[in-house]
Write a protein that holds these residues in place. Structure first.
Motif, PDB file in Angstrom:
ATOM      1  N   ASP A  76       0.864  -1.191   0.000  1.00 47.93           N
ATOM      2  CA  ASP A  76       0.000   0.000   0.000  1.00 47.93           C
ATOM      3  C   ASP A  76       0.894   1.233   0.000  1.00 47.93           C
ATOM      4  OD1 ASP A  76      -1.902   1.923   0.222  1.00 47.93           O
ATOM      5  OD2 ASP A  76      -2.995   0.972   1.868  1.00 47.93           O
ATOM      6  N   THR A  77       1.026   1.827  -1.157  1.00 43.07           N
ATOM      7  CA  THR A  77       1.921   2.994  -1.269  1.00 43.07           C
ATOM      8  C   THR A  77       1.366   4.220  -0.564  1.00 43.07           C
ATOM      9  OG1 THR A  77       0.891   3.590  -3.386  1.00 43.07           O
ATOM     10  CG2 THR A  77       2.821   2.167  -3.473  1.00 43.07           C
ATOM     11  N   ASP A  78       0.058   4.261  -0.333  1.00 37.41           N
ATOM     12  CA  ASP A  78      -0.533   5.438   0.307  1.00 37.41           C
ATOM     13  C   ASP A  78      -0.196   5.506   1.788  1.00 37.41           C
ATOM     14  OD1 ASP A  78      -1.676   6.165  -2.087  1.00 37.41           O
ATOM     15  OD2 ASP A  78      -3.543   5.073  -1.697  1.00 37.41           O
ATOM     16  N   LYS A  79       0.186   4.382   2.403  1.00 38.88           N
ATOM     17  CA  LYS A  79       0.453   4.375   3.838  1.00 38.88           C
ATOM     18  C   LYS A  79       1.876   4.803   4.171  1.00 38.88           C
ATOM     19  CE  LYS A  79      -2.998   0.924   5.174  1.00 38.88           C
ATOM     20  NZ  LYS A  79      -3.236  -0.375   5.848  1.00 38.88           N
ATOM     21  N   ASP A  80       2.708   4.915   3.180  1.00 36.50           N
ATOM     22  CA  ASP A  80       4.107   5.303   3.413  1.00 36.50           C
ATOM     23  C   ASP A  80       4.351   6.625   2.708  1.00 36.50           C
ATOM     24  OD1 ASP A  80       6.843   5.600   3.671  1.00 36.50           O
ATOM     25  OD2 ASP A  80       7.266   3.462   3.400  1.00 36.50           O
ATOM     26  N   SER A  81       4.563   7.663   3.490  1.00 34.95           N
ATOM     27  CA  SER A  81       4.720   9.003   2.906  1.00 34.95           C
ATOM     28  C   SER A  81       5.978   9.112   2.060  1.00 34.95           C
ATOM     29  CB  SER A  81       4.757  10.065   4.019  1.00 34.95           C
ATOM     30  OG  SER A  81       5.853   9.821   4.888  1.00 34.95           O
ATOM     31  N   ARG A  82       6.931   8.210   2.254  1.00 39.56           N
ATOM     32  CA  ARG A  82       8.173   8.283   1.474  1.00 39.56           C
ATOM     33  C   ARG A  82       8.017   7.644   0.107  1.00 39.56           C
ATOM     34  NH1 ARG A  82       9.805   6.926   6.657  1.00 39.56           N
ATOM     35  NH2 ARG A  82      11.064   8.517   7.721  1.00 39.56           N
ATOM     36  N   VAL A  83       6.938   6.904  -0.107  1.00 35.53           N
ATOM     37  CA  VAL A  83       6.734   6.197  -1.361  1.00 35.53           C
ATOM     38  C   VAL A  83       5.717   6.965  -2.201  1.00 35.53           C
ATOM     39  CG1 VAL A  83       6.065   4.026  -2.449  1.00 35.53           C
ATOM     40  CG2 VAL A  83       7.256   4.000  -0.250  1.00 35.53           C
ATOM     41  N   ASN A  84       6.082   7.240  -3.439  1.00 34.58           N
ATOM     42  CA  ASN A  84       5.214   7.996  -4.336  1.00 34.58           C
ATOM     43  C   ASN A  84       5.155   7.283  -5.677  1.00 34.58           C
ATOM     44  OD1 ASN A  84       3.664  10.221  -5.360  1.00 34.58           O
ATOM     45  ND2 ASN A  84       5.540  10.943  -6.366  1.00 34.58           N
ATOM     46  N   MET A  85       3.948   7.191  -6.239  1.00 29.83           N
ATOM     47  CA  MET A  85       3.771   6.602  -7.564  1.00 29.83           C
ATOM     48  C   MET A  85       3.548   7.733  -8.557  1.00 29.83           C
ATOM     49  SD  MET A  85       1.014   3.758  -8.930  1.00 29.83           S
ATOM     50  CE  MET A  85       1.407   2.628  -7.610  1.00 29.83           C
ATOM     51  N   LYS A  86       4.321   7.725  -9.633  1.00 24.18           N
ATOM     52  CA  LYS A  86       4.221   8.798 -10.617  1.00 24.18           C
ATOM     53  C   LYS A  86       2.835   8.813 -11.257  1.00 24.18           C
ATOM     54  CE  LYS A  86       9.077   9.164 -11.941  1.00 24.18           C
ATOM     55  NZ  LYS A  86      10.044   9.124 -13.074  1.00 24.18           N
ATOM     56  N   PRO A  87       2.309  10.003 -11.598  1.00 28.85           N
ATOM     57  CA  PRO A  87       0.985  10.081 -12.236  1.00 28.85           C
ATOM     58  C   PRO A  87       0.981   9.347 -13.579  1.00 28.85           C
ATOM     59  CG  PRO A  87       1.713  12.241 -11.464  1.00 28.85           C
ATOM     60  CD  PRO A  87       2.880  11.324 -11.343  1.00 28.85           C
ATOM     61  N   HIS A  88      -0.141   8.672 -13.898  1.00 24.41           N
ATOM     62  CA  HIS A  88      -0.333   7.943 -15.155  1.00 24.41           C
ATOM     63  C   HIS A  88       0.780   6.921 -15.383  1.00 24.41           C
ATOM     64  CE1 HIS A  88      -3.298  11.047 -15.854  1.00 24.41           C
ATOM     65  NE2 HIS A  88      -2.346  11.983 -15.795  1.00 24.41           N
ATOM     66  N   SER A  89       1.321   6.391 -14.314  1.00 22.62           N
ATOM     67  CA  SER A  89       2.437   5.469 -14.415  1.00 22.62           C
ATOM     68  C   SER A  89       2.419   4.575 -13.191  1.00 22.62           C
ATOM     69  CB  SER A  89       3.763   6.235 -14.510  1.00 22.62           C
ATOM     70  OG  SER A  89       4.864   5.386 -14.303  1.00 22.62           O
ATOM     71  N   GLY A  90       3.127   3.428 -13.278  1.00 20.84           N
ATOM     72  CA  GLY A  90       3.282   2.572 -12.120  1.00 20.84           C
ATOM     73  C   GLY A  90       4.636   2.723 -11.467  1.00 20.84           C
ATOM     74  N   THR A  91       5.462   3.614 -11.944  1.00 12.00           N
ATOM     75  CA  THR A  91       6.811   3.772 -11.415  1.00 12.00           C
ATOM     76  C   THR A  91       6.779   4.292  -9.988  1.00 12.00           C
ATOM     77  OG1 THR A  91       7.735   4.146 -13.610  1.00 12.00           O
ATOM     78  CG2 THR A  91       9.009   4.958 -11.736  1.00 12.00           C
ATOM     79  N   LEU A  92       7.502   3.608  -9.084  1.00 11.92           N
ATOM     80  CA  LEU A  92       7.590   4.009  -7.685  1.00 11.92           C
ATOM     81  C   LEU A  92       8.860   4.814  -7.468  1.00 11.92           C
ATOM     82  CD1 LEU A  92       6.610   0.762  -5.713  1.00 11.92           C
ATOM     83  CD2 LEU A  92       5.158   2.700  -6.309  1.00 11.92           C
ATOM     84  N   VAL A  93       8.713   5.877  -6.677  1.00 12.87           N
ATOM     85  CA  VAL A  93       9.858   6.675  -6.251  1.00 12.87           C
ATOM     86  C   VAL A  93       9.865   6.656  -4.738  1.00 12.87           C
ATOM     87  CG1 VAL A  93      10.987   8.911  -6.291  1.00 12.87           C
ATOM     88  CG2 VAL A  93       9.737   8.128  -8.297  1.00 12.87           C
ATOM     89  N   ILE A  94      10.911   6.066  -4.133  1.00 13.88           N
ATOM     90  CA  ILE A  94      11.024   5.964  -2.678  1.00 13.88           C
ATOM     91  C   ILE A  94      12.064   6.969  -2.228  1.00 13.88           C
ATOM     92  CG2 ILE A  94      11.511   4.428  -0.745  1.00 13.88           C
ATOM     93  CD1 ILE A  94      10.766   2.089  -2.573  1.00 13.88           C
ATOM     94  N   ASP A  95      11.615   7.962  -1.468  1.00 13.24           N
ATOM     95  CA  ASP A  95      12.471   9.072  -1.041  1.00 13.24           C
ATOM     96  C   ASP A  95      13.204   8.674   0.238  1.00 13.24           C
ATOM     97  OD1 ASP A  95      13.700  11.411  -0.483  1.00 13.24           O
ATOM     98  OD2 ASP A  95      11.893  12.625  -0.257  1.00 13.24           O
ATOM     99  N   ILE A  96      14.518   8.504   0.128  1.00 14.99           N
ATOM    100  CA  ILE A  96      15.316   8.177   1.315  1.00 14.99           C
ATOM    101  C   ILE A  96      16.266   9.318   1.658  1.00 14.99           C
ATOM    102  CG2 ILE A  96      15.180   5.694   0.921  1.00 14.99           C
ATOM    103  CD1 ILE A  96      17.972   5.801  -0.281  1.00 14.99           C
ATOM    104  N   SER A  97      15.961  10.503   1.129  1.00 16.27           N
ATOM    105  CA  SER A  97      16.838  11.650   1.402  1.00 16.27           C
ATOM    106  C   SER A  97      16.720  12.137   2.833  1.00 16.27           C
ATOM    107  CB  SER A  97      16.510  12.800   0.434  1.00 16.27           C
ATOM    108  OG  SER A  97      15.167  13.212   0.608  1.00 16.27           O
TER     109      SER A  97
END
Length: 1190
Positions: A76-97
């Protein structure tokens, strides 16, 4: 038996359907299940310093939605604020900065893309964080070793992810030299087959570079000391009473033995497609040499290589055929040793036939095939929309048989995505393939009217990509649709492509492909152009040339005239030297003054966009033979001119060169005479290199040509050759139109169209005329035209005033019209503007500056191109009452021009306290329009000018009566005057400054209580309400007491006094003459002695802080006002003023010689004289008179 028949029937069905149904690319405007278009690799190692990006892109209609699983559980990507799914795409971006550790997100990820027609899934993507652990701390003891024995320096780097790259360097970061004796193994250790004393060093350092994090770590340095027997004996003798501990013999020579690998034989397993690396490192003295062979076959020559000084055998892209026994042999002069490595090849699954997307019409039949191989044999599993097919809803039209799914009589709505998984212990393959049930008429996807160009005798492939459901049939036609193309020479591909294996000129033309199915028909036209091949007709020839001579390689080429050729020359298969001696022409290469290093093979390559041809020749350079002194002259005239290969606009000219007279001909100049248009005049046509004797001449129509040739060498041009025979070119329509076409009116109701006429050579034929065309822009649809001859302009009358016209001029003659002429924009004539601007207001900024604002006139009233506005203004009169009296005192009218469409402008240089008038006119290219209504404005008061004069009307012992005149420029109402004065003593020091304020209606004042016989400096200025104006400065003096004045006057006017002065002057003159005579004779005289005793103060060094010249400094006009003092010497300090000496002189007393030297102190005129010149009442005294002579 029945099972065998069933398998045979299934195989035939698969083959039949595989030929009938081809995987298609479905246009995205049609409904279709999802297709994964991009995903991250299966094994994804991420950098812990960067955000984690897991790619998953898919297409479909409608656009698919995306979801993820992690380790087999919904993520569930919505439960983790560091995980974002790009619009109109399935690509995940996990922010570990923000400090989150990347290892917290390690795991197995899988992406799912679904829409209403099916579900596609990605591979299992294993996310692992790259690691670069630190080297474990250790203390490494120095290694002392006897010369000649073997040695292994272990590296043992920390295990990283991915594994590090190992290399050995020293303290200076220089790689350690390696050889057959010393080399690095695959495990990173450093192996010495035998050591020598030169191996002694303290900085053997193993480095590990971790590629993902780009970090490098190093092991502690290792010290190695290699001792020979003498060194060992000397060392041990000190401890063992000089007993030789090791004996005299060095390490003995020995047969090879293997350091790596250990044991015999060894085993090696490698996966298909990977790289096989086998290693054998041997010990021995002398250093052994390693060789390799395959026991049961040959090494693959194209894929095998030897590295690390033959110690490593490397085979890339391993296949099952590479399995077997490999033997390495280490050999030196004492013997040899062998080691056998048994290689087994396993294989992760790889595709034989991957399932492809299937588009079926309702009631059609199709097959999905999934065939893979591997070692061990892979297991095939089917899924539907991500669910095992055995758990999917049943479908009577679907039948699964091992690696095949057969669909029969499919129904609308049964679209889905099927997944095939082939796996064994070494890996897996996953492929998505959809079955899309559609009913679509055909459409041709190849671009309309596409042009194909091929070379004659080459294959031609004409595409007809199409789509439809069911799959459309393709039919081809040529030119018309009267007959279908079938059989020889045509080949028809399953994808609709038409192939002509050997294209000929007759195959050029228009081709039509028609796509047909049960729902409709679609067609498309393409064009085939078959071009002539490029061929080299005259190849470059072998040349032997003396040094410093010129050489020419000819390369004459024939190519299709519609293709653009490019000639390239190579030297020894490389680019030509960057040297201006190499001159590349359209069909030749010339090398000027050949040198020794110019020898080699020269290749000419003629390229077009479709093909090429090439040819080569060698150049040999020999030494020049000595020749006697020669006489150099101009070449003789060329002879025997001949015209060949006549064409409509070209001809070939050949000639025979005349004698060079020992100076090589550099070039030939070809000239022509036009007997039809310009008889008797020769014009330059072209030049060709001196190595050529032919020229292909481009000609113009309707010309009677005669040609002649001149040769040029270092001395000069030859005489012209005899003219060739006359060649007349046929007439033709003009190739060009007149240039410099313009449209511009000269009157308000006309348009003059002008152009630069064509020359006789440009006319191309008789009866040259010009078709002049015009039309009013945006008004007329049809062109007006007139045909004229022998003129260069045409006047269109009755035009509206200043409107745009489109204009073009076309040349024509008896044989036709010239090319389509370009359209230019012109304007009919201008008229004077018809309206005047309206002045809105005048804004007065101050007493000398105002700004006028006006309303611009309407564009129609400009009646031409607006150039700008002119503002006329003048002073009507001053606002002083006494200047009124109903009379105007006009000043000269002033004009300011403001370019462009302006609406305001500033009026500078006004007189304060005055009445002004202003009006405006607009102007265009024709002239000025009517004048606007004049508007008046007043300038406010300003500061007044200088008073007219200041003078003394009465002077007494202690008083002065001053009189003044008011300023000429009052610039307002005078409110009073200011009088300042201060005394000046004999040393030019200023006294206390007094200040008086006087009323405006007074013109004189008497100052009392002044000092007698004293100079005073006066500063007098007028003022208005705006302030005080500039002052006038004068100096006056009170008179002496009566007795002294009378006595001085009596003495100065007595005859005896005048006679005495004359006698003294005569005496001084005589003394000067005597001194001059004695000085010339070298004698001494009193004046000379005095000069010797007392140096002339004029030539004493000047002080650094003194910028005046002694007592002659003139600083009168710059004395401070408030009673300040100057030094008694009259000097001015450098830090008080940097002004020039002239700036200090009121009357310009400072003078300069012609060479610029200052002579002010010798001018005989002091500041006191200047003061007396200003009406000083001080009478001359005898003392002052004497001072003027010394």
């Amino acid at each position: 038996m029945m099972d065998r028949l069933r398998d045979c029937w299934r195989l035939l069905l698969v083959l039949f359907l595989g030929n009938v149904v081809t995987a298609l690319e479905v246009p995205l405007d049609l409904p279709q299940p999802p297709t994964i278009t991009h995903q991250s690799p299966k094994d994804y190692i991420v950098d812990p310093r960067e955000n984690i990006v897991i790619h998953c892109e898919a297409k479909g209609k409608p656009h698919p939605s995306f979801s993820w699983t992690r380790n087999g559980i919904h993520f569930d990507t919505d439960k983790d604020s560091r995980v974002n799914m790009k619009p109109h795409s399935g690509t995940l971006v996990i922010d570990i900065s923000g400090g989150e550790r990347a290892e917290a997100y390690e795991g197995v990820y899988q992406c799912t893309a679904r829409n209403e027609h099916g579900t596609a899934v990605s591979n299992n993507i294993v996310i692992r964080q790259s690691r670069s652990p630190l080297w474990s701390k250790e203390r490494i003891k120095p290694i002392v070793i006897q010369e000649g024995v073997s040695l292994v320096l272990q590296c043992r780097p920390p295990a990283g992810l991915p594994p590090p790259i190992i290399f050995w360097m020293d303290n200076n970061f220089q790689r350690l030299p390696q050889s057959r004796r010393v080399s690095q193994g695959l495990n990173g250790d450093l192996y010495f087959s035998n050591v020598v004393t030169e191996d002694s060093r303290s900085d053997y350092i193993c480095y590990a570079r971790f590629p993902h994090t780009q970090t490098i770590q190093q092991k502690q340095p290792i010290t190695v000391r290699v001792l020979n027997m003498d060194a060992i004996n000397e060392t041990m003798a000190a401890y063992l009473n000089e007993t030789e501990f090791f004996g005299d013999a060095p390490a003995e020579e020995r047969r090879p033995s293997f350091l790596v690998p250990a044991g015999s034989p060894s085993l090696k397993m490698v996966l298909r497609g990977q790289v096989l690396e086998l290693e054998c490192i041997a010990d021995g003295l002398p250093t052994p040499e390693v060789t390799w062979n395959k026991v049961s076959g040959e090494l693959p020559t194209n894929r095998a290589s030897f590295q690390n000084f033959q110690k490593t055998l490397r085979i890339v892209d391993v296949s099952e055929a590479d399995a077997g026994d490999y033997r390495c042999t280490a050999k030196n002069r004492l013997g040899s040793v062998h080691h056998t490595i048994r290689v087994t090849v396993k294989a992760a699954p790889y595709w034989i036939t991957a399932p492809k997307n299937l588009v079926l019409a309702p009631q059609e039949t199709g097959v999905l095939t999934c065939r893979a191989r591997g070692n061990p044999k892979p297991t095939i599993s089917w899924f539907m929309n991500g669910v095992p097919i055995e758990n999917a809803p049943s479908d009577p039209s679907r039948k699964v048989e091992d690696d095949t799914i057969v669909f029969t009589q499919v129904q609308t709505g049964s679209s889905a995505v099927y997944q095939c998984n082939a796996s064994n212990e070494y890996g897996y393959l996953l492929s998505n393939a959809f079955v899309n049930v559609l009913a679509e008429p055909p459409r041709v996807l190849t671009p309309l009217n596409k042009v194909y160009q091929v070379i004659m005798n080459k294959p031609a492939l004409l595409d007809c990509a199409s789509f439809g459901s069911p799959l459309p049939g393709i039919t081809w036609f040529k030119e018309s649709r009267s007959s279908i193309l079938v059989g020889d020479p045509y080949l028809f591909h399953e994808n609709g492509t038409l192939e002509i294996p050997v294209a000929q000129a007759l195959n050029s033309g228009k081709y039509t492909c028609v796509a047909t199915n049960i729902f409709g028909i679609s067609e498309n036209h393409v064009y085939l152009e078959v071009k002539e091949p490029t061929r080299i007709l005259k190849q470059p020839e072998y040349k032997v040339v003396q040094r410093n001579r010129d050489v020419v390689f000819e390369c004459k080429v024939k190519h299709d005239p519609s293709l653009i050729p490019t000639m390239t020359w190579l030297k020894d298969n490389g680019e030509l030297p960057d040297d201006e001696r190499f001159i590349v022409d359209s069909d030749s290469l010339t090398i000027i003054e050949v040198r020794e290093n110019d020898k080699g093979t020269y290749t000419c390559i003629m390229n077009t966009t479709l093909d090429q041809d090439s040819a080569s020749a060698d150049l040999t350079v020999v030494e020049a033979t000595p020749t006697p002194a020669v006489i150099y002259e101009q070449p003789d005239a060329p002879r025997d001119l001949e015209l060949t290969d006549p064409g409509a606009r070209s001809i070939q000219l050949t000639w025979i060169p005349g004698d060079e007279h020992n100076s090589p001909i550099k070039k030939f100049l070809i000239q022509y005479e036009d007997a039809l248009h310009d008889r008797g005049t020769w014009h330059n046509l072209t030049e060709v290199p001196g190595s050529k004797t032919t020229a292909h001449l481009k000609l113009s129509p309707y010309v009677h040509y005669s040609f002649r040739v001149l040769a040029l060498n270092e001395i000069g041009y030859s005489l012209p050759s005899q003219p060739s025979r006359q060649y007349k070119t046929n007439s033709a329509a003009p190739d060009e139109n007149p240039s410099e076409v313009k449209g511009m009116g000269t009157e308000h109701n006309n348009l003059v169209i002008s152009w630069k006429p064509l020359t006789g050579l440009q006319s191309n034929g008789p009866d040259l005329q010009y078709k002049v065309m015009w039309r009013q822009m945006d008004i007329d649809d049809e062109w007006n035209s007139a045909t004229v001859a022998n003129v260069s302009k045409f006047v269109v009358a009755g035009t509206p005033t200043f409107v745009p016209y489109e204009v073009k001029v076309q040349a024509l003659n008896h044989y036709g019209h010239g090319p389509k002429p370009a359209v230019i924009i012109g304007y009919s004539g201008e008229d004077l503007p018809g309206a005047a601007p309206e002045i809105v207001r005048v804004l007065v900024h101050n007493s000398t500056l105002a700004e006028v604002y006006w309303e611009p006139i309407a564009p129609k009233s400009v009646r031409g191109k607006l150039q700008g506005y002119r503002v006329f203004y003048w002073k009507e009169r001053s606002l002083h009452k006494h200047n009124g009296h109903g009379h105007s005192h006009h000043m000269e009218q002033q004009t300011l021009t403001f370019s462009g469409n302006r609406s305001h402008g500033k009026l500078p240089g006004l007189h304060p306290f005055s009445l002004y008038m202003v009006n405006i006119r607009v102007f265009n290219g024709r002239g000025e329009g009517p004048t606007s209504t004049s508007q008046q404005f007043e300038t406010p008061e300003g500061v007044p000018g200088r008073p007219t004069y200041l003078r003394v009307t009465d002077s007494n012992l202690d008083s002065l009566t001053l009189e003044w005149g008011p300023p000429h420029e009052k610039n307002g109402h005078l409110t009073g005057y200011t009088l300042k004065y201060q005394s000046v003593n004999n040393t030019n020091e200023l006294g206390h400054l007094e200040e008086l304020t006087l009323p405006a209606n007074e013109t004189s004042i008497t100052l009392h209580n002044l000092k007698y016989s004293t100079r005073y400096k006066f500063y007098f200025s007028a003022k208005t309400l705006m302030g005080t104006g500039p002052s006038i400065t004068e100096e006056f003096a009170t008179i002496m007491d009566g007795a002294m004045a009378s006595r001085q006057v009596d003495i100065a006017t007595q005859g005896w006094f005048i006679g005495l002065m004359c006698a003294i002057a005569l005496l001084i003159l005589i003394l000067l003459i005597v001194c001059f005579i004695k000085r010339n004779k070298g004698g001494k005289y009193p004046v000379k002695e005095k000069e010797d005793a007392h140096a002339d103060p004029e030539i004493q060094p000047m002080k650094d802080d003194d910028i005046t010249f002694g007592e002659y400094s003139d600083n009168e006009d710059h004395k401070p006002l408030k009673g300040s003092r100057t030094p008694s010497s009259g000097t001015v300090k450098r830090d008080e003023s940097d002004d020039s000496l002239v700036d200090y002189g009121e009357g310009g007393d400072g003078q300069f010689n012609e060479d610029g030297s200052f002579i002010g102190q010798y001018s005989g005129k002091t500041e006191r004289d200047t003061v007396q010149g200003h009406e000083s009442s001080e009478a001359p005294s005898p003392v002052n008179a004497m001072n003027s002579f010394v």
